[in-house]
Design a protein around this motif. Structure first.
Motif, PDB file in Angstrom:
ATOM      1  N   THR A 246       5.574   3.782   1.158  1.00 21.45           N
ATOM      2  CA  THR A 246       4.940   2.538   0.743  1.00 21.45           C
ATOM      3  C   THR A 246       5.264   1.475   1.787  1.00 21.45           C
ATOM      4  O   THR A 246       6.406   1.370   2.226  1.00 21.45           O
ATOM      5  CB  THR A 246       5.463   2.081  -0.628  1.00 21.45           C
ATOM      6  OG1 THR A 246       5.191   3.112  -1.586  1.00 21.45           O
ATOM      7  CG2 THR A 246       4.813   0.791  -1.091  1.00 21.45           C
TER       8      THR A 246
ATOM      9  N   CYS B   4       2.506   6.772  -7.126  1.00 17.16           N
ATOM     10  CA  CYS B   4       2.060   7.847  -6.248  1.00 17.16           C
ATOM     11  C   CYS B   4       2.190   9.148  -7.029  1.00 17.16           C
ATOM     12  O   CYS B   4       3.295   9.596  -7.331  1.00 17.16           O
ATOM     13  CB  CYS B   4       2.925   7.867  -4.994  1.00 17.16           C
ATOM     14  SG  CYS B   4       2.382   9.116  -3.828  1.00 17.16           S
TER      15      CYS B   4
ATOM     16  N   ASN C 245       0.165   4.395   6.113  1.00 16.29           N
ATOM     17  CA  ASN C 245       0.415   3.140   5.417  1.00 16.29           C
ATOM     18  C   ASN C 245       0.159   1.921   6.308  1.00 16.29           C
ATOM     19  O   ASN C 245      -0.452   0.945   5.873  1.00 16.29           O
ATOM     20  CB  ASN C 245       1.845   3.134   4.873  1.00 16.29           C
ATOM     21  CG  ASN C 245       1.987   4.067   3.685  1.00 16.29           C
ATOM     22  OD1 ASN C 245       1.413   3.818   2.632  1.00 16.29           O
ATOM     23  ND2 ASN C 245       2.708   5.164   3.858  1.00 16.29           N
TER      24      ASN C 245
ATOM     25  N   ALA D  94      -2.610  12.036  -4.865  1.00 11.48           N
ATOM     26  CA  ALA D  94      -2.682  13.093  -3.856  1.00 11.48           C
ATOM     27  C   ALA D  94      -2.908  14.421  -4.559  1.00 11.48           C
ATOM     28  O   ALA D  94      -2.191  14.758  -5.497  1.00 11.48           O
ATOM     29  CB  ALA D  94      -1.402  13.134  -3.034  1.00 11.48           C
TER      30      ALA D  94
ATOM     31  N   GLU E 102      -1.652   5.987  -5.273  1.00 12.01           N
ATOM     32  CA  GLU E 102      -2.224   7.092  -4.518  1.00 12.01           C
ATOM     33  C   GLU E 102      -2.257   8.303  -5.433  1.00 12.01           C
ATOM     34  O   GLU E 102      -1.285   8.581  -6.153  1.00 12.01           O
ATOM     35  CB  GLU E 102      -1.356   7.364  -3.281  1.00 12.01           C
ATOM     36  CG  GLU E 102      -1.613   8.654  -2.555  1.00 12.01           C
ATOM     37  CD  GLU E 102      -2.998   8.753  -1.913  1.00 12.01           C
ATOM     38  OE1 GLU E 102      -3.715   7.738  -1.855  1.00 12.01           O
ATOM     39  OE2 GLU E 102      -3.371   9.858  -1.502  1.00 12.01           O
TER      40      GLU E 102
ATOM     41  N   ASP F  75      -3.507   1.178   6.544  1.00 16.45           N
ATOM     42  CA  ASP F  75      -4.069   0.526   5.356  1.00 16.45           C
ATOM     43  C   ASP F  75      -3.757  -0.977   5.379  1.00 16.45           C
ATOM     44  O   ASP F  75      -4.585  -1.794   4.970  1.00 16.45           O
ATOM     45  CB  ASP F  75      -3.532   1.169   4.072  1.00 16.45           C
ATOM     46  CG  ASP F  75      -4.276   2.465   3.732  1.00 16.45           C
ATOM     47  OD1 ASP F  75      -5.317   2.749   4.350  1.00 16.45           O
ATOM     48  OD2 ASP F  75      -3.807   3.194   2.845  1.00 16.45           O
TER      49      ASP F  75
ATOM     50  N   THR G 129       0.838  -1.193   0.000  1.00 17.79           N
ATOM     51  CA  THR G 129       0.000   0.000   0.000  1.00 17.79           C
ATOM     52  C   THR G 129       0.873   1.242   0.000  1.00 17.79           C
ATOM     53  O   THR G 129       1.989   1.219   0.500  1.00 17.79           O
ATOM     54  CB  THR G 129      -0.955   0.008   1.216  1.00 17.79           C
ATOM     55  OG1 THR G 129      -1.854   1.103   1.081  1.00 17.79           O
ATOM     56  CG2 THR G 129      -0.201   0.157   2.519  1.00 17.79           C
ATOM     57  N   THR G 130       0.383   2.317  -0.596  1.00 15.78           N
ATOM     58  CA  THR G 130       1.163   3.546  -0.663  1.00 15.78           C
ATOM     59  C   THR G 130       0.263   4.729  -0.337  1.00 15.78           C
ATOM     60  O   THR G 130      -0.903   4.755  -0.717  1.00 15.78           O
ATOM     61  CB  THR G 130       1.819   3.694  -2.057  1.00 15.78           C
ATOM     62  OG1 THR G 130       2.747   4.776  -2.027  1.00 15.78           O
ATOM     63  CG2 THR G 130       0.808   3.945  -3.157  1.00 15.78           C
ATOM     64  N   ASP G 131       0.796   5.679   0.406  1.00 12.89           N
ATOM     65  CA  ASP G 131      -0.002   6.841   0.768  1.00 12.89           C
ATOM     66  C   ASP G 131       0.928   7.982   1.180  1.00 12.89           C
ATOM     67  O   ASP G 131       2.097   7.769   1.505  1.00 12.89           O
ATOM     68  CB  ASP G 131      -0.955   6.501   1.918  1.00 12.89           C
ATOM     69  CG  ASP G 131      -2.190   7.397   1.940  1.00 12.89           C
ATOM     70  OD1 ASP G 131      -2.260   8.364   1.159  1.00 12.89           O
ATOM     71  OD2 ASP G 131      -3.087   7.127   2.746  1.00 12.89           O
TER      72      ASP G 131
END
Lengths: 352, 352
Positions: A158, B109, A92, B144, B142, A95, A64-66
């Motif tokens: 990530t 991302c 992250n 953003a 993601e 998630d 997961t990436t944020d």
């Protein structure tokens, strides 16, 4: 009490057009049609979920990436960077928690116009705190210096997690009317909605160094407080037969629940009254409740859907895992979408 | 021929202070001391390498993260986005290739001030092309929207790879004097050095729509050309007993080789004369060769270090893997650092 500075602020008015983001993303995903051969890993399809899953050899890996989003701009204004460092882990790790994956490693990606050793030191301390809470190792990262692209800092990351032997992904596919919805409180606004928050602060000429009405300590620091990390909650309940689903209440607010199951209704009739911070933000911008609950976590950062059996035992288990403040916030009924009937709110889909 | 517009341009003068980046990163890494218990995965320490490695169950997973950097600004100027979409795959796939990991999945991302469906569509087409070349699946991402942080687009990603049964990471630890250095040509500037490139273009008032002296086609498109992807090169040679190391020649230029082994000398006496594009950039900025070779790939995007036995067979293998243009560019000697004796260049460490 601060006067509402403008009526009816929404996330879109603050400069984020969710529909445009959705249309753009659809175009990107529509153009990516390639699927690699199984010798490069077998994909497990879970559309719309919090993490992507791939089977590599005998292991199922979750990725997961944020990013921390515009919360970094508040960090800059307040001059405190540890919180967003911790947030980078939290967004992250949570998630991964939402799919029941055990966190393993994180890579960070920090884009800036010009890095500062002091800021990087503080971000590092925050990362370390977050990594401890999530049981995750930092195994790499990228420091991009892109002076003409980024103002200040953009913090992304990530996370990679996995499913210990015998545990399956917690997807929500088994959610049934009668199941109970448990909420675990948030530590504040977490790392979502800050484009709107900052507009409200600026429009209201709020002094970040002073408490808000009814608040304790500088409101800048109250807003900056690092996101709670729910790894322990997920680890305590993932793989148990009564556990049906987890949700990380991030951008999109309670609409996140719709991602878990499209054909049941999440009736959140016992969602607790949010803390004064959320009420203050709402008043500051004259924000409708409908918008508030689809933008902020409104006091609950993580949700568990569980069979109604042994519910007292589940709550005790959560207490031992560091969440004695978890409470029942609602239940599953026949129907669709998310409802908070005591507030007259109803949402149909995930996207606004 | 364009006149040099200024003497002695360096990467630092273009706004990127490598020493400051190094100091900042040291502070961040110094603050991160936590190591999770082995139940969260076992870390394999490979300091300074292209990817982080973790053992999860029976699999060794490689994770790397990188961005396209300021090349997106050129994409915006030229109005073409497919190339940087493909680059986003390439920068990450090539880091996996450099450790001999097979690519499995990518998450992207994309931070922007405001997404555009047309730009996202083009990025998606580029991603798809890159993913095909690398054998990788896009399993998440993601988007953003951070209008006050990012101007235009910042494109980052993280790739996860693994080692098929029986293959070990290719680390360079076995490099020995007498080994041969093979170079695989780049497709152009790839995605590094663009902060400098853009300064040169702007200072020289270069028309991006016209060819450079001696060039074919618009120089904007020539500079934008997507990075070559070396997955097939790595897959063809990883795990073979004669293969000692791979290197991805990205930011840092030939200095990247120092990361492979600190106690041998990389003597690159047969490095081919770079294409006219690099010579033109050098002339445009009056850039010293010392700076050019530590900023750009100078015509070689990927390097293989191999035992001298069966070298003809290795080159044939590379030809079959899509790299008939691979050539011997140097050899390993006793000593340290990287030397290009025919140009009078010597570098000691990885960082400038």
């Amino acid at each position: 009490m601060a006067e509402p500075v403008r009526d009816g602020w929404t996330y879109a008015k603050a400069g984020v057009d969710r529909a445009l983001v959705g249309r753009s993303l659809e175009r990107l995903l529509g153009a990516v049609t390639y699927r690699p051969p199984p010798s490069h890993g077998r994909l497990l399809d879970l559309p719309g979920h919090y993490a992507g899953l791939v089977r590599i050899g005998r292991e199922t890996i979750a990725v997961t990436t944020d990013t921390v989003g515009t919360k970094t701009l508040l960090a800059e204004q307040v001059g405190s960077w540890e919180e967003v460092g911790e947030d980078l882990v939290a967004v992250n790790a949570n998630d991964l928690a939402a799919i029941g994956a055990r966190p393993s490693v994180l890579v960070d990606c920090i884009s800036s116009s010009q890095p500062s050793p002091e800021v990087f030191d503080a971000i590092g301390r925050g990362l370390d705190r977050g990594l401890r809470a999530a049981g995750m190792a930092l195994i790499g990262g990228e420091t991009a210096v892109v002076p003409e692209v980024v103002r200040g800092y953009d913090l992304g990351g990530t996370a990679v997690g996995f499913f210990p032997r015998g545990r399956r992904p917690v997807t929500g596919s088994g959610i049934t009317p009668g199941d109970v919805v448990i909420g675990v409180p948030s530590s504040g606004v977490h790392a979502n909605g800050f484009t709107l928050v900052r507009r409200l602060l600026s429009a209201g000429a709020i002094d970040l160094g002073r408490p808000r009405p009814g608040g304790n300590g500088a409101v800048g620091l109250e807003l900056l407080r690092a996101s709670r990390i729910y790894t322990n909650v997920s680890e305590a309940l993932a793989g148990r037969p009564e556990t049906q689903a987890f949700a990380h209440i991030s951008g999109g607010g309670v609409r996140n629940l719709v991602r878990l199951h499209p054909k049941v209704a999440f009736v959140l009739d016992r969602w607790p009254k949010p803390s004064g911070l959320f009420a203050w933000l709402g008043e500051l911008g004259g924000i409708e409740a409908q918008e508030l609950y689809q933008t902020f976590n409104m006091g609950i950062g993580f949700v568990v859907v569980s069979r109604p059996v042994h519910i007292a035992q589940t709550l005790r288990r959560l207490a031992r895992a560091g969440a004695p403040d978890a409470t029942i916030v609602g239940r599953i009924e026949r129907g669709r979408g998310v409802r908070l009937p005591h507030l007259g709110l109803a949402y149909e889909g995930y996207a606004a």
